[in-house]
Design a protein around this motif. Structure first.
Motif, PDB file in Angstrom:
ATOM      1  N   UNK A 139       0.826  -1.192   0.052  1.00 13.08           N
ATOM      2  CA  UNK A 139       0.008  -0.053   0.020  1.00 13.08           C
ATOM      3  C   UNK A 139       1.001   1.237   0.085  1.00 13.08           C
ATOM      4  N   UNK A 140       2.004   1.291   0.565  1.00 19.17           N
ATOM      5  CA  UNK A 140       2.902   2.388   0.609  1.00 19.17           C
ATOM      6  C   UNK A 140       3.574   2.563  -0.737  1.00 19.17           C
ATOM      7  N   UNK A 141       3.996   1.621  -1.377  1.00 16.14           N
ATOM      8  CA  UNK A 141       4.408   1.755  -2.662  1.00 16.14           C
ATOM      9  C   UNK A 141       3.288   2.366  -3.731  1.00 16.14           C
ATOM     10  N   UNK A 142       2.115   1.609  -3.511  1.00 17.59           N
ATOM     11  CA  UNK A 142       1.089   2.222  -4.523  1.00 17.59           C
ATOM     12  C   UNK A 142       0.683   3.515  -4.035  1.00 17.59           C
ATOM     13  N   UNK A 169      21.236   5.326  -6.798  1.00 19.08           N
ATOM     14  CA  UNK A 169      21.179   6.006  -5.598  1.00 19.08           C
ATOM     15  C   UNK A 169      19.615   6.420  -5.458  1.00 19.08           C
ATOM     16  N   UNK A 170      18.779   6.340  -6.484  1.00 17.49           N
ATOM     17  CA  UNK A 170      17.347   6.620  -6.526  1.00 17.49           C
ATOM     18  C   UNK A 170      16.675   5.270  -6.385  1.00 17.49           C
ATOM     19  N   UNK A 171      17.178   4.295  -6.257  1.00 16.03           N
ATOM     20  CA  UNK A 171      16.508   2.805  -5.984  1.00 16.03           C
ATOM     21  C   UNK A 171      16.112   3.075  -4.452  1.00 16.03           C
ATOM     22  N   UNK A 172      14.612   2.936  -4.196  1.00 19.39           N
ATOM     23  CA  UNK A 172      14.497   2.744  -2.967  1.00 19.39           C
ATOM     24  C   UNK A 172      14.820   1.589  -2.241  1.00 19.39           C
ATOM     25  N   UNK A 173      15.060   1.638  -0.702  1.00 21.55           N
ATOM     26  CA  UNK A 173      15.540   0.729   0.168  1.00 21.55           C
ATOM     27  C   UNK A 173      14.405   0.640   1.294  1.00 21.55           C
ATOM     28  N   UNK A 174      13.405  -0.458   1.012  1.00 20.87           N
ATOM     29  CA  UNK A 174      12.354  -0.406   2.125  1.00 20.87           C
ATOM     30  C   UNK A 174      12.521  -1.800   2.829  1.00 20.87           C
ATOM     31  N   UNK A 190      22.526  -3.019   5.004  1.00 25.57           N
ATOM     32  CA  UNK A 190      22.946  -1.822   5.559  1.00 25.57           C
ATOM     33  C   UNK A 190      24.444  -1.655   5.609  1.00 25.57           C
ATOM     34  N   UNK A 191      25.110  -3.006   6.152  1.00 26.89           N
ATOM     35  CA  UNK A 191      26.436  -2.801   6.122  1.00 26.89           C
ATOM     36  C   UNK A 191      27.190  -2.983   4.681  1.00 26.89           C
ATOM     37  N   UNK A 192      26.672  -3.674   3.999  1.00 29.99           N
ATOM     38  CA  UNK A 192      27.388  -3.604   2.535  1.00 29.99           C
ATOM     39  C   UNK A 192      27.195  -2.290   1.840  1.00 29.99           C
ATOM     40  N   UNK A 193      25.952  -1.841   1.928  1.00 31.55           N
ATOM     41  CA  UNK A 193      25.770  -0.700   0.902  1.00 31.55           C
ATOM     42  C   UNK A 193      26.122   0.643   1.647  1.00 31.55           C
ATOM     43  N   UNK A 194      25.992   0.901   3.012  1.00 34.94           N
ATOM     44  CA  UNK A 194      26.100   1.952   3.764  1.00 34.94           C
ATOM     45  C   UNK A 194      24.799   2.746   3.981  1.00 34.94           C
ATOM     46  N   UNK A 195      24.016   2.211   3.118  1.00 34.80           N
ATOM     47  CA  UNK A 195      22.674   2.902   3.223  1.00 34.80           C
ATOM     48  C   UNK A 195      21.623   2.573   4.411  1.00 34.80           C
ATOM     49  N   UNK A 196      20.936   3.506   4.985  1.00 31.29           N
ATOM     50  CA  UNK A 196      19.868   2.980   5.770  1.00 31.29           C
ATOM     51  C   UNK A 196      18.512   3.121   4.878  1.00 31.29           C
ATOM     52  N   UNK A 197      17.777   2.357   5.289  1.00 34.02           N
ATOM     53  CA  UNK A 197      16.320   2.041   4.859  1.00 34.02           C
ATOM     54  C   UNK A 197      15.609   3.497   4.574  1.00 34.02           C
ATOM     55  N   UNK A 198      15.004   3.666   3.431  1.00 32.05           N
ATOM     56  CA  UNK A 198      14.193   4.856   3.335  1.00 32.05           C
ATOM     57  C   UNK A 198      12.835   4.824   4.016  1.00 32.05           C
ATOM     58  N   UNK A 199      12.517   3.564   4.479  1.00 32.06           N
ATOM     59  CA  UNK A 199      11.161   3.523   5.082  1.00 32.06           C
ATOM     60  C   UNK A 199      11.208   1.912   5.644  1.00 32.06           C
ATOM     61  N   UNK A 200      10.722   1.946   6.806  1.00 34.03           N
ATOM     62  CA  UNK A 200      10.286   0.531   7.611  1.00 34.03           C
ATOM     63  C   UNK A 200       8.957   0.518   7.605  1.00 34.03           C
ATOM     64  N   UNK A 201       8.341  -0.569   7.157  1.00 39.50           N
ATOM     65  CA  UNK A 201       6.954  -0.420   7.177  1.00 39.50           C
ATOM     66  C   UNK A 201       6.065  -1.095   8.386  1.00 39.50           C
ATOM     67  N   UNK A 202       6.701  -1.962   9.229  1.00 39.50           N
ATOM     68  CA  UNK A 202       6.122  -2.836  10.239  1.00 39.50           C
ATOM     69  C   UNK A 202       6.083  -2.103  11.466  1.00 39.50           C
ATOM     70  N   UNK A 206       6.625   1.111  13.524  1.00 41.94           N
ATOM     71  CA  UNK A 206       6.552   2.329  12.582  1.00 41.94           C
ATOM     72  C   UNK A 206       5.323   2.741  12.423  1.00 41.94           C
ATOM     73  N   UNK A 207       4.990   4.194  12.173  1.00 45.31           N
ATOM     74  CA  UNK A 207       3.629   4.217  12.130  1.00 45.31           C
ATOM     75  C   UNK A 207       2.980   4.224  10.931  1.00 45.31           C
ATOM     76  N   UNK A 208       3.598   3.932   9.647  1.00 42.58           N
ATOM     77  CA  UNK A 208       3.014   4.102   8.595  1.00 42.58           C
ATOM     78  C   UNK A 208       1.856   2.930   8.408  1.00 42.58           C
ATOM     79  N   UNK A 209       2.137   1.991   9.085  1.00 39.46           N
ATOM     80  CA  UNK A 209       0.986   0.786   9.270  1.00 39.46           C
ATOM     81  C   UNK A 209      -0.092   1.260  10.183  1.00 39.46           C
ATOM     82  N   UNK A 210       0.195   2.097  11.433  1.00 37.89           N
ATOM     83  CA  UNK A 210      -0.820   2.570  12.030  1.00 37.89           C
ATOM     84  C   UNK A 210      -1.590   3.538  11.380  1.00 37.89           C
TER      85      UNK A 210
END
Ligand SMILES: O=C(O)[C@H](O)[C@H](O)COP(=O)(O)O
Ligand SMILES: [Mg+2]
Length: 352
Positions: free
Chosen positions: A145-148, A229-234, A260-272, A275-279
């Motif tokens: 639902x977040x992606x859509x 870099x524009x590829x979302x990390x979810x 997270x270790x190999x790419x050095x990137x933090x997630x752009x969003x954590x859905x569960x 986190x309040x997206x699901x709420x």
């Protein structure tokens, strides 16, 4: 002893009088995932050593005593029940089989199979439930639902999945193209890096619990996340551990931490949870009145934190991951409104 532990019939009656909507955590185990129980069902309810229960509603393939009766009592009083799980390994429809098997009534929408072609499904595949009647929310559904709805993910783009059929089916149901998951369960042969040529259509990596994780999946996800870099990390969720009837194992958060270790990137969003997206999805979908909604869970850092942050009252049960000592610890930052030994204890009211 925690200051607000419910134990008497009067406590339970007061709880039922105060709340109209009950959100329940579900817990990791599912039929195809839990270890086969070869021995016949013992006459009395036996908790195999060394572990305790692993959740709110069930313990592996066994429902926690009193829970079906307690849930029937809530329904008989016209209460609204919602089930909220971080487990993205199977779809909400698969959960409905588990509920039925354990004698817990749950109204869960049926999804199209992951491979269903993108045209209107035959009648037999269409769910009879409306979205408001659907009682099941999972982190995989929240991600779809977040992606859509939030990202507006372009239809021509794809999501690369580290995870299982739960994520595939929820993305398919929202019309989102995807690759990875079971298609990459067979690991690459030694040094076969040329075969990992990234698919230019991939615009997001979505990572959840994956019992078939391997180097090929990590290598592909790493390539998508570092070359574009524009590829979302979810993440569907970042639970550190996955609860089973024989104890805790690495959870979805452990799976995604390698990226997270190999790419050095933090997630752009954590859905569960927590986190309040699901709420936000749940409150909007069901028009919840926060003052009369209660979140029931066994984990402080996901279920109770989820409810507290969402402005709900929360109830921690002691049949899962968290002990009363952890809850009562003065240094504990995540504190539930109420504590109960077991949600099944509420069944006593139905005996009156
Ligand atoms: O690692 C995970 O994915 C979680 O531990 C697991 O799925 C939790 O499920 P829940 O307790 O939210 O139903
Ligand atoms: Mg749980």
């Amino acid at each position: 002893m925690y200051s607000n532990t419910l134990r008497t019939d009067a406590d339970y009656e007061a709880l039922l009088a105060r709340f109209n909507t009950f959100l329940f955590d579900c817990d990791g185990n599912l039929p195809r995932l839990s270890l086969p129980i070869s021995r016949p069902e013992p006459p009395s309810f036996h908790i195999p050593p060394p572990c305790r229960f692993v959740g709110v509603l069930w313990h592996g393939n066994r429902v926690i005593p009193g829970v079906p009766e307690a849930m029937n009592l809530l329904r008989s009083k016209g209460k609204q029940l919602l089930f909220v799980t971080n487990n993205s390994s199977v779809s909400r429809a698969a959960y409905s089989k588990k509920f039925a098997k354990l004698g817990i009534e749950a109204h869960v929408v049926r999804l199209l199979p992951a491979r269903f072609p993108p045209f209107l499904p035959p009648r037999r595949h269409r769910s009879k439930l409306t979205r408001e009647q659907d009682e099941m929310f999972s982190s995989a559904y929240a991600a779809a639902v977040y992606l859509k709805k939030v990202v507006g993910f372009p239809p021509e783009k794809k999501v690369y999945i580290i995870g299982q059929s739960g994520i595939q089916e929820e993305l398919t149901a929202e019309g989102i193209q995807h690759s990875g998951a079971g298609d990459d369960n067979e690991n690459m042969r030694e040094m076969e890096f040329a075969s990992l040529e990234p698919d230019p259509a991939v615009g997001a990596v979505l990572c959840g619990i994956d019992f078939h994780i391997n180097y090929k999946k990590y290598a592909k996800a790493h390539a998508y996340l570092t070359r574009n870099p524009g590829c979302l990390f979810l993440l569907t969720n970042n639970d550190s551990t996955f609860p089973t009837e024989i104890g805790l194992f690495p959870g979805a958060g452990a799976i995604s931490s390698a990226l997270v270790t190999s790419t050095g990137r933090q997630p752009d969003a954590i859905l569960g949870k927590p986190n309040q997206t699901m709420m936000d999805c749940i409150i909007a979908r069901y028009h919840l009145d926060l003052a009369t909604t209660l979140m029931v869970g066994d984990r402080l850092d996901t279920d109770i934190d989820f409810g507290n942050r969402g402005g709900l009252a929360t109830l921690a049960v002691l049949t899962g991951v968290t002990t009363e000592a952890e809850i009562a610890d003065p240094s504990q930052k995540i504190r539930p409104t109420f504590v109960m030994k077991s949600w099944g204890d509420l069944a006593k009211l139905s005996e009156n």
